[in-house]
Design an enzyme around this catalytic site. Sequence first.
Site, short mmCIF file in Angstrom:
data_model
loop_
_atom_site.label_atom_id
_atom_site.label_comp_id
_atom_site.label_asym_id
_atom_site.label_seq_id
_atom_site.Cartn_x
_atom_site.Cartn_y
_atom_site.Cartn_z
N GLN A 11 1.04 -1.21 -0.30
CA GLN A 11 -0.48 0.17 0.14
C GLN A 11 0.73 1.50 0.13
O GLN A 11 0.57 1.93 -1.29
CB GLN A 11 -1.03 0.74 0.96
N TYR A 61 7.69 -7.73 6.61
CA TYR A 61 6.61 -8.58 6.87
C TYR A 61 5.78 -8.23 8.08
O TYR A 61 6.41 -8.24 8.71
CB TYR A 61 8.21 -9.56 7.45
N ASP A 102 3.95 1.18 14.93
CA ASP A 102 3.27 1.93 16.29
C ASP A 102 3.44 0.07 17.44
O ASP A 102 3.68 0.05 18.54
CB ASP A 102 1.38 2.32 15.94
N TYR A 125 5.80 -9.42 15.42
CA TYR A 125 5.72 -8.29 14.57
C TYR A 125 6.83 -7.31 14.77
O TYR A 125 7.52 -6.82 14.23
CB TYR A 125 4.84 -8.40 13.66
N LYS A 129 10.66 -4.41 14.12
CA LYS A 129 10.56 -3.71 13.71
C LYS A 129 11.24 -3.28 14.74
O LYS A 129 11.58 -2.17 13.77
CB LYS A 129 9.66 -3.51 13.83
#
Length: 284
Positions: A11, A61, A102, A125, A129
């Site tokens: 996106q 990912y 976030d 996840y 990050k």
Amino acid sequence: MKILVTGYNGQLGFDVVREGRNWGYDTIGVGREDLDITKEADVRNYINQVNPDAIIHCAAYTAVDKAEDDKENCWNVNVEGTKYLAIAAKETNSKFMYISTDYVFNGEGKESFLETDPPNPIGYYGLTKYEGEKVIDKLLESFFIIRISWVFGINGNNFVKTMLNLSNSNNSLNIVGDQVGSPTYTFDLARLLIEMIQTDKYGIYHATNEGKCSWAEFATEIFKLSNKNVRVNSITTEEYPTRALRPKNSSMSKQKIIDNGFKPLPNWQNALERYLNELKQEVK
């Protein structure tokens, strides 16, 4: 200016490439089929060949639940891939912008998280990050880290499209109402990122549309603006168990954007209205 954008099939990557080209920049979008960022030699060869002035690293990912079981792949993309790109950026003296999330925060409390607040991810996840952020901080002297949340854009799947699809066969939906964050239109975000990458105002930023809501409130607004007669029942996180824990408070302060002279993004309701119009145009 030559800008390389990873995650072109996603996106945000799609809109960043579109926005870069609108500015008249030589903007190159790369997807997985063009470059496997988990292969160091491939990354270095590709970046050296392209020799960009800047890299905007949107690829990630992002399958939050799947990441809990697919840890190796998640780590390879979000940490190793980021490391290889940062090394290549250093070799070519390219500006580097890393898109974070976030989910690096634990979501506790009611206050908006500041850029200086210590990350404490509660899922794998988010952990990867944050590890990506640390890799960049270690390897590069100057960089942009942009933490974003709840994105929706024209290219790919998102909460808005899911709600619209569900509205075709449901007149009532149970939606989580105790997780709060800021929905973010990739069209608006892309403009800010292209504006930022032209400057030397490096550092960690939080970038989302203004305002905040729960998923249930977000869904309610989607149905209202698209004239869908769907009742939203607000439920708790505990009533909708998922494989990965999610932060209940994803609200982030954007004060640093203002302090550095950048224009805040429009409020999320305005962004959603424009996005729904963009979706309609695409259907025509």
